[in-house]
Design a protein around this motif. Sequence first.
Motif, mmCIF file in Angstrom:
data_model
loop_
_atom_site.group_PDB
_atom_site.id
_atom_site.type_symbol
_atom_site.label_atom_id
_atom_site.label_comp_id
_atom_site.label_asym_id
_atom_site.label_seq_id
_atom_site.Cartn_x
_atom_site.Cartn_y
_atom_site.Cartn_z
ATOM 1 N N THR A 1 -1.074 10.410 30.539
ATOM 2 C CA THR A 1 -1.037 9.219 29.697
ATOM 3 C C THR A 1 -2.005 9.378 28.534
ATOM 4 O O THR A 1 -3.147 9.821 28.732
ATOM 5 C CB THR A 1 -1.416 7.961 30.501
ATOM 6 O OG1 THR A 1 -0.505 7.823 31.605
ATOM 7 C CG2 THR A 1 -1.358 6.716 29.629
ATOM 8 N N GLY A 2 -1.564 9.012 27.333
ATOM 9 C CA GLY A 2 -2.426 9.130 26.161
ATOM 10 C C GLY A 2 -3.646 8.240 26.264
ATOM 11 O O GLY A 2 -3.593 7.150 26.843
ATOM 12 N N LEU A 3 -4.754 8.701 25.693
ATOM 13 C CA LEU A 3 -6.004 7.952 25.767
ATOM 14 C C LEU A 3 -6.219 7.046 24.560
ATOM 15 O O LEU A 3 -6.978 6.096 24.626
ATOM 16 C CB LEU A 3 -7.183 8.928 25.884
ATOM 17 C CG LEU A 3 -7.132 9.872 27.094
ATOM 18 C CD1 LEU A 3 -8.304 10.846 27.054
ATOM 19 C CD2 LEU A 3 -7.146 9.070 28.392
ATOM 20 N N ALA A 4 -5.562 7.353 23.448
ATOM 21 C CA ALA A 4 -5.766 6.578 22.219
ATOM 22 C C ALA A 4 -5.169 5.177 22.354
ATOM 23 O O ALA A 4 -4.141 4.985 23.004
ATOM 24 C CB ALA A 4 -5.137 7.295 21.034
ATOM 25 N N LYS A 5 -5.829 4.208 21.731
ATOM 26 C CA LYS A 5 -5.342 2.835 21.691
ATOM 27 C C LYS A 5 -4.534 2.626 20.409
ATOM 28 O O LYS A 5 -4.958 3.015 19.331
ATOM 29 C CB LYS A 5 -6.514 1.855 21.724
ATOM 30 C CG LYS A 5 -7.462 2.049 22.903
ATOM 31 C CD LYS A 5 -6.793 1.737 24.230
ATOM 32 C CE LYS A 5 -7.804 1.831 25.370
ATOM 33 N NZ LYS A 5 -7.187 1.555 26.679
ATOM 34 N N GLY A 6 -3.367 2.005 20.530
ATOM 35 C CA GLY A 6 -2.505 1.811 19.367
ATOM 36 C C GLY A 6 -3.104 0.875 18.328
ATOM 37 O O GLY A 6 -3.844 -0.049 18.668
ATOM 38 N N GLU B 1 0.569 6.536 23.624
ATOM 39 C CA GLU B 1 1.696 7.405 23.954
ATOM 40 C C GLU B 1 1.356 8.250 25.172
ATOM 41 O O GLU B 1 0.204 8.330 25.609
ATOM 42 C CB GLU B 1 2.038 8.314 22.767
ATOM 43 C CG GLU B 1 0.875 9.169 22.293
ATOM 44 C CD GLU B 1 1.185 9.936 21.023
ATOM 45 O OE1 GLU B 1 2.359 9.958 20.626
ATOM 46 O OE2 GLU B 1 0.249 10.506 20.448
ATOM 47 N N GLY B 2 2.353 8.886 25.740
ATOM 48 C CA GLY B 2 2.157 9.763 26.887
ATOM 49 C C GLY B 2 3.153 10.904 26.859
ATOM 50 O O GLY B 2 4.109 10.902 26.069
ATOM 51 N N LEU B 3 2.921 11.886 27.686
ATOM 52 C CA LEU B 3 3.801 13.045 27.751
ATOM 53 C C LEU B 3 4.989 12.754 28.657
ATOM 54 O O LEU B 3 4.872 12.013 29.649
ATOM 55 C CB LEU B 3 3.025 14.257 28.277
ATOM 56 C CG LEU B 3 1.858 14.732 27.401
ATOM 57 C CD1 LEU B 3 1.026 15.779 28.144
ATOM 58 C CD2 LEU B 3 2.379 15.293 26.092
#
Length: 442
Positions: free
Chosen positions: A280-285, A418-420
């Motif tokens: 799971t992506g770590l960045a916040k939208g 985002e995530g893979l």
Amino acid sequence: MQQIARSVALAFNNLPRPHRVMLGSFTVLTFAVAVWRPYVYHPESSPTPIVKTIELHQNEIRSLLPEASEPIDQTMPDEVEDIPQDELDDKTANEAGVHEYVVSTGDTLSSILNQYGIDMGDITQLASADKELRNLKIGQQISWTLTPEGDLQRLTWEMSRRETRTYDRTASGFKMSSELQKGDWVNAVLNGTVGASFVSSAKQAGLTSAEIGAVIKAMQWQMDFRKLKKGDEFSVLMSREMLDGKREQSQLLGVRLRSAGKDYYAIRAEDGKFYDRNGTGLAKGFLRFPTSKQFRVSSNFNPRRLNPVTGRIAPHKGVDFAMPQGTPVLAVGDGEVVVAKRSGAAGYYVAVRHGRTYTTRYMHLRKLLVKPGQKVKRGDRIALSGNTGRSTGPHLHYEVWINQQAVNPLTAKLPRTEGLTGSDRRDYLAQVKEVVPQLRFD
């Protein structure tokens, strides 16, 4: 001819009266426009043309500026330009002034550099110097430096661990040089315990300033490193290139941080981004706009804007949105308020720091709704728009900074949640199984 005229007159008289009035008026108007010519006086005694330029006094320029903007005959004071910094922002001498970017999905050389305001002519010359620059790959890194005037001076493209290409400005364009790395890449695990600060403890553990910066950026969305407490632990997996016993360069592969008994992970994927153990992506939208609806842009981002009086560069580092006073201004992403005060030029303004990479600023506000140190979420109201400070009309001046560099808020590549998926996620999870066991605390 007379027969044609009679036919036309007969057809005209058979039209309903409203139609005859409208058609007649249109005919008269058309005839008047066709024969009208403005009278211009040219003295016979003067062989030279009438003066074509108009000189304005400095105090007259304000009235010719775009409605609802900042007067470009004045510049913002240094106190507004400075973004609050701390120990975690420190850069080594060779990193100062260097801007870095990791290529991601959909990026092109033009889209990357254009958001930083780099001239399209420079971008075109770069592409001419090396056509392979048109085929950037996800996960590659480019970095560049600018001249004092904001022009591109040098660009470095890390094509792979083995090859780096450099493009230097010359009188005729850009000259490319290529360097092949001949060292061996060796993985090293470095761990330690937080003492006085994370930075000092990481240096004691053997990390360089650049490696510490990489760790902070990878974990920025999960952890505020200023809030770490004495006794918290960290473990870092670095891949380092060694040549003749000396370290040439390094790349962060993974980090584990234990704070208050809880573990936080960031593992590097093939795309150069960091994800948690589940992919799971770590960045916040982020939101693209700092208001609930879009408003007209009254002045655009322009790092090369010229002062009409001095002829010197007076950069416009953000975008101005013309809007009624009292419009709610929203935080575009999760973060911490680092400035909320009144400054002469900016009027009431707010600066929000998002992680360690992004900062947004909001100026000419009427009312502040937050205080320094306050945590905010994406979409929170932080102020009401206004017309304070140096302003030619009610508007919001909005800026986005990435790695201490102002970028175009309308085109900047902003973080998104985002995530893979699919095969990318399967490959990543296989990599996690190799990396996580190495991130041990001694």
